[in-house]
Scaffold this motif. Sequence first.
Motif, short mmCIF file in Angstrom:
data_model
loop_
_atom_site.label_atom_id
_atom_site.label_comp_id
_atom_site.label_asym_id
_atom_site.label_seq_id
_atom_site.Cartn_x
_atom_site.Cartn_y
_atom_site.Cartn_z
N ALA A 1 54.93 -63.39 3.58
CA ALA A 1 56.15 -62.39 3.43
C ALA A 1 56.75 -62.78 2.09
O ALA A 1 56.98 -62.02 1.22
CB ALA A 1 57.08 -62.31 4.41
N HIS A 2 56.91 -63.97 1.98
CA HIS A 2 57.55 -64.41 0.54
C HIS A 2 56.71 -64.06 -0.56
O HIS A 2 57.34 -63.84 -1.69
CB HIS A 2 57.91 -65.93 0.51
CG HIS A 2 58.60 -66.73 -0.62
ND1 HIS A 2 60.11 -66.17 -0.86
CD2 HIS A 2 58.30 -67.32 -1.72
CE1 HIS A 2 60.37 -66.86 -2.04
NE2 HIS A 2 59.31 -67.55 -2.45
N ILE A 3 55.55 -64.46 -0.59
CA ILE A 3 54.86 -64.36 -1.68
C ILE A 3 54.60 -62.81 -2.27
O ILE A 3 53.94 -62.38 -3.23
CB ILE A 3 53.43 -65.02 -1.51
CG1 ILE A 3 52.46 -64.49 -0.76
CG2 ILE A 3 53.69 -66.50 -1.77
CD1 ILE A 3 51.05 -65.29 -0.49
N THR B 1 56.81 -61.04 -2.66
CA THR B 1 58.04 -60.66 -3.59
C THR B 1 58.18 -61.75 -4.79
O THR B 1 59.06 -61.46 -5.74
CB THR B 1 59.32 -60.46 -2.67
OG1 THR B 1 59.46 -61.64 -2.07
CG2 THR B 1 59.26 -59.35 -1.92
N CYS B 2 57.61 -62.96 -4.38
CA CYS B 2 58.02 -63.98 -5.73
C CYS B 2 56.58 -64.32 -6.38
O CYS B 2 55.50 -64.87 -5.74
CB CYS B 2 58.46 -65.03 -4.78
SG CYS B 2 58.81 -66.54 -5.93
N ALA B 3 56.64 -63.79 -7.38
CA ALA B 3 55.41 -64.30 -8.38
C ALA B 3 55.05 -65.34 -8.52
O ALA B 3 53.83 -65.84 -8.66
CB ALA B 3 55.58 -63.39 -9.76
N GLU B 4 56.03 -66.34 -8.80
CA GLU B 4 56.13 -67.77 -9.06
C GLU B 4 55.18 -68.45 -7.89
O GLU B 4 54.28 -69.08 -8.26
CB GLU B 4 57.39 -68.47 -9.17
CG GLU B 4 57.25 -69.24 -10.27
CD GLU B 4 58.68 -69.76 -10.63
OE1 GLU B 4 58.77 -71.19 -11.11
OE2 GLU B 4 59.64 -68.97 -10.31
N CYS B 5 55.67 -68.19 -6.58
CA CYS B 5 55.26 -68.86 -5.41
C CYS B 5 53.75 -68.30 -5.15
O CYS B 5 52.73 -68.97 -4.63
CB CYS B 5 56.13 -68.56 -4.20
SG CYS B 5 57.35 -69.65 -4.25
N LYS B 6 53.35 -67.14 -5.55
CA LYS B 6 52.27 -66.41 -5.23
C LYS B 6 51.05 -67.08 -6.23
O LYS B 6 50.15 -67.37 -5.93
CB LYS B 6 52.21 -64.87 -5.72
CG LYS B 6 51.12 -64.29 -5.19
CD LYS B 6 51.06 -62.36 -5.56
CE LYS B 6 49.86 -61.97 -5.00
NZ LYS B 6 48.63 -62.65 -5.56
ZN LIG Z 1 59.08 -68.13 -4.42
#
Ligand SMILES: [Zn+2]
Lengths: 183, 213
Positions: A32-34, A36-41
């Motif tokens: 779910a987090h990735i 919305t988060c480009a860095e973690c993706k």
């Molecule tokens: Zn993140």
Amino acid sequence: MDCIKNDKQGVEILTDYCAGAANPEVAAEISAHILTCAECKALVDAQRKVWEMLDAWAPAEVSPDFDSRLYARIAQEQTGPAWRRWWSRLTQPATPYAWWKPAVSMAVAGAIVSFALITRLPERTAPVQPTASIAHLTAGTPQAGADQVDLQQVEQALDDLDVVAPANQVPSAPGSSQAPSRL
Amino acid sequence: MSPLQPSPGVQPSAESGVNQDMEAVAALERDAQLMVRVREGDEVSFALLLERHRSPVVNFLHRMVQNRAVSEELAQEVFLRVYRSRETYEPTAKFTTWLFRIATHLALNWIRDGQKEKRNESLSEELIEGAERQVADRQPNVEQSMLQEVKVQEIRRAIEALPEKQRAAVLMHKYQSLDYSHISKALGCTESAVKSLLFRAYETLRSRLAHLA
Ligand SMILES: [Zn+2]
């Protein structure tokens, strides 16, 4: 959830997630987090690519005569002189450092025998007080067990140091790391 | 050769964690039982253990030393030592962990013993093997096959360039699916040390192999 790079266990989470080894709840959170988060993706994508890339290195075929060669070696050893089998077991134990165990047992046995001899000396000889450590040894096995635990801890500590040490610090002298007793 | 059974200590996957755990426990018990029978003189049980673990051990060693002949020689030594120590085997020790501890120890010793001399030899030998395999495969798309081979060589070089304990940890983690606890016992270090080895190794691989992605 926090960003992977900000999490104390971020690298562990990342590795487990990409290896498919994260627990389902954590995996769902990351998924779910990735979104919305480009860095973690980007982190996940990079690790996932490496993980998938490593699959390209296919396993090698084992030679068809592997078993027959092994059984020939076993047979050769079984039919050889008994001292050679004994020597092989002593100098090439299966588990690394296993030679310490018989060494410790022999040291303990030696200490017990020495103590028994000392305490049975004639009275005209100055009485010998057992030292604390020998008294422990004669009291039974717990101290001997503790000695073995200590040795394991020492071994562990040495291995941990080894982990920290760069590969090029490994002794390069031929045979230095292949002491017969450790194989 | 029969298909391999799942190794004990496999990582629980998100999909079928419980089932895999159950299988891992069952496999673990099976190995220990077999080894106990070997201790009692049952040769068939040794053959079964060999059948189950031959390929994983050879493959692990092959990826460690990157030389097929050497990897088989070392794997023979692993099983010879297992057989030799059957009389003193205690079922409390997890068989796979024990097996990989022996294999890792032998591989690390081999590498440390003459890495510089053996490195060029092993890589060039394996490059020839790769080229031979390409011809043997007779794949319709030669270009694709060659690209794949180049990729594999890059991966092998990247893994070979890792410090040896990182290499051992990655190979056990990625290809043998051993978890942190099993790897730590096989390497004789703490779990946190294993995690540190793995994360550094994957980080290095990510940067070295980025151009292949
Ligand atoms: Zn993140």
